[in-house]
Design an enzyme around this catalytic site. Structure first.
Site, short mmCIF file in Angstrom:
data_model
loop_
_atom_site.label_atom_id
_atom_site.label_comp_id
_atom_site.label_asym_id
_atom_site.label_seq_id
_atom_site.Cartn_x
_atom_site.Cartn_y
_atom_site.Cartn_z
N CYS A 91 1.10 -1.11 0.10
CA CYS A 91 0.52 0.31 -0.14
C CYS A 91 1.29 1.28 -0.16
O CYS A 91 0.47 2.29 -0.76
CB CYS A 91 -1.36 0.13 1.27
SG CYS A 91 0.11 0.21 2.95
N HIS A 385 -2.02 0.99 7.27
CA HIS A 385 -2.57 0.67 5.65
C HIS A 385 -2.42 2.20 5.49
O HIS A 385 -2.56 3.78 5.77
CB HIS A 385 -3.95 0.19 5.62
CG HIS A 385 -4.07 0.30 4.53
ND1 HIS A 385 -3.88 -0.54 3.21
CD2 HIS A 385 -5.60 1.12 3.09
CE1 HIS A 385 -4.57 -0.20 2.14
NE2 HIS A 385 -4.82 0.41 2.24
N ASN A 407 -7.75 4.32 -2.55
CA ASN A 407 -7.26 3.75 -1.67
C ASN A 407 -6.78 2.72 -2.32
O ASN A 407 -7.32 2.51 -4.17
CB ASN A 407 -8.58 2.88 -0.84
CG ASN A 407 -7.87 1.37 0.19
OD1 ASN A 407 -6.54 1.61 -0.24
ND2 ASN A 407 -8.42 1.21 0.87
#
Length: 466
Positions: A91, A385, A407
């Protein structure tokens, strides 16, 4: 006589039970007290039946907070293609590259580019392998149970990281378009490859420690380390693909139409064209850690992606200061790398973060009362994250009401691949933000340049974004 024998036997059993709990175990009396204090009511039994047959979040969901999500934002950067990290912990790389491609689109106005995560991931893994092996050599004279030695062997390699890794790796190795080095099964699904490489590295680590213990020359140790990295390189090339030395590429516009002449690039020359220059030195990382004094700079030892790169360095600020920086950047049209604890109070189906999403306390008849500092200190919360901060909604006084991030879980997740979060959620579960220096006031820039206090990588807050 018979009664006396029975009584004596019972006392022996009771005494035995008590003797087994001298060290703080649960005795029979304690168990009776526990059961008596937590005697289940009819309502509790009904809840227990429901919990046994349903996901806890479904039952704890606050129905008063389940209405339509407001997706209008007063300050919003241009939307871009939503990425998907698949079953990997990259991520940090996806978010970092989202920022770089958004900067490129803003600078060129019409051109678009998708970077290859596989390309930079290859060098990330090779560099982390070298970081482990050199770290083992540097600590080779320490006992195997030394805290720093164990740190290396416990975490020989991972696919997690921070924006510092994007900066160091891209500055060193350049970038390539996604079409030049696309994803493979192992770059999308990293667990098996990572476990095999980690196992090989641990084996190599023991061999290098033996060489250090035997007093081998540094040149011999370095030659052996280079040979070991050759094996790692081959494993990565077979799973992720071998990075290209040069390639041909023509840029497309936002409609997908080719608008430039095809040109030959190296990864470094492509990086220079799309980024414009080194990333390091253009940004500061700020964090919100209420356990530590604010307005101080900290550096995390051995928390870097390349041995010759930069440790993770950050300025600890209040959420008020962090939000001011974020709002300034968004008003300037620039997205930001940011990270959060997405395991807390996130309605995954709707892509909505709010502290009132779930009422676990009422479900279990208790409270969950730790504040942010207490959650961090006890490993209950930390950054897990990274996402790309893209929008904010402000009230008439300029205060944030809600935020939006891009995202990397695919375009079908949440709000068309994005997550909306209330400001109260942001303040509780946001930890890191990377801001271009042009949006940082002079007084905060000066604070970021002060001598950093070194902190240990085992700290609960310094886990890599995945």
């Amino acid at each position: 006589m018979k009664r006396k024998l029975l009584f004596a036997a019972a006392m022996t059993i009771a005494t035995s039970a008590i003797a087994q709990t001298v060290g703080g175990g649960i005795s029979e009396q304690m168990l009776r007290d526990i059961r008596k204090a937590q005697k289940m009511t009819v309502a509790d039994k009904a809840l227990a039946n429901a919990i046994a047959a349903n996901p806890i979040d479904n039952l704890a969901k606050n129905r008063n907070n389940a209405g339509e999500i407001d997706t209008q934002f007063s300050v919003e950067t241009p939307g871009q293609t939503i990425t998907d990290q698949q079953s990997s912990g990259r991520c940090w790389m996806f978010s970092g590259m989202n920022v770089l491609k958004a900067n490129f689109a803003k600078r060129t106005d019409s051109l678009r580019v998708e970077f290859s995560q596989a390309y930079l991931f290859f060098y990330d893994q090779l560099e982390k392998a070298n970081l482990f092996l050199q770290g083992v050599v540097d600590t080779g004279k320490k006992p195997i149970d030394d805290q720093r030695v164990q740190f290396f062997f416990k975490n020989p390699i991972s696919d997690g990281g921070t924006f510092c890794g994007v900066a160091d790796l891209a500055d060193k190795y350049g970038l390539v378009p996604q079409s030049v080095m696309p994803e493979t099964y192992s770059s999308d699904n990293t667990s098996r490859m990572s476990r095999l490489v980690a196992s090989k590295l641990r084996e190599y680590g023991l061999q290098l420690r033996k060489m250090v213990a035997e007093g081998k020359k540094a040149s011999a140790i370095n030659a052996e380390k280079t040979r070991m990295l050759g094996t790692v390189y081959k494993m990565l090339a077979m799973t992720i693909g071998e990075p290209p030395a040069q390639f041909d590429y023509a840029f497309k516009n936002k409609n997908g139409r080719t608008v430039t002449v095809c040109k030959r690039y190296t990864p470094q020359s492509f990086f220079s064209e799309v980024v414009g220059g080194p990333i390091n030195g253009t940004f500061i990382m700020v964090m919100n850690d209420p356990r530590r004094p604010y307005n101080k700079t900290y550096e995390v030892e051995y928390d870097r992606h390349t041995y010759d790169g930069h440790n993770w360095k950050y300025l600890n600020l209040t959420m008020d200061d962090i939000e001011r920086l974020a709002i300034a950047s968004l008003k300037g049209g620039h997205k930001m790398y940011s990270s959060y604890d997405v395991g807390k109070m996130l309605d995954r189906k709707r892509g909505y973060g709010d502290t009132e999403n779930f009422d676990y306390g009422s479900l279990f008849g208790t409270t969950f009362g730790m504040d942010k500092a207490e959650r961090i200190s006890t490993f209950d919360s930390g950054s897990t994250h990274a996402m790309t901060l893209a929008a904010v909604d402000l009230d008439a006084q300029g205060k944030a009401l809600k935020w939006k991030v891009e995202n990397s879980w695919g375009s079908s997740w949440g709000q068309k691949g994005c997550m909306v979060m209330t400001d109260r959620w942001m303040r509780e579960y946001m930890f890191r933000l990377v801001v271009d220096k042009r949006y940082v006031p002079a007084d905060i820039l000066k604070l970021s340049e002060q001598k950093a206090e070194m902190v240990m990588p085992e700290d609960p807050l310094f886990q890599a974004d995945e």
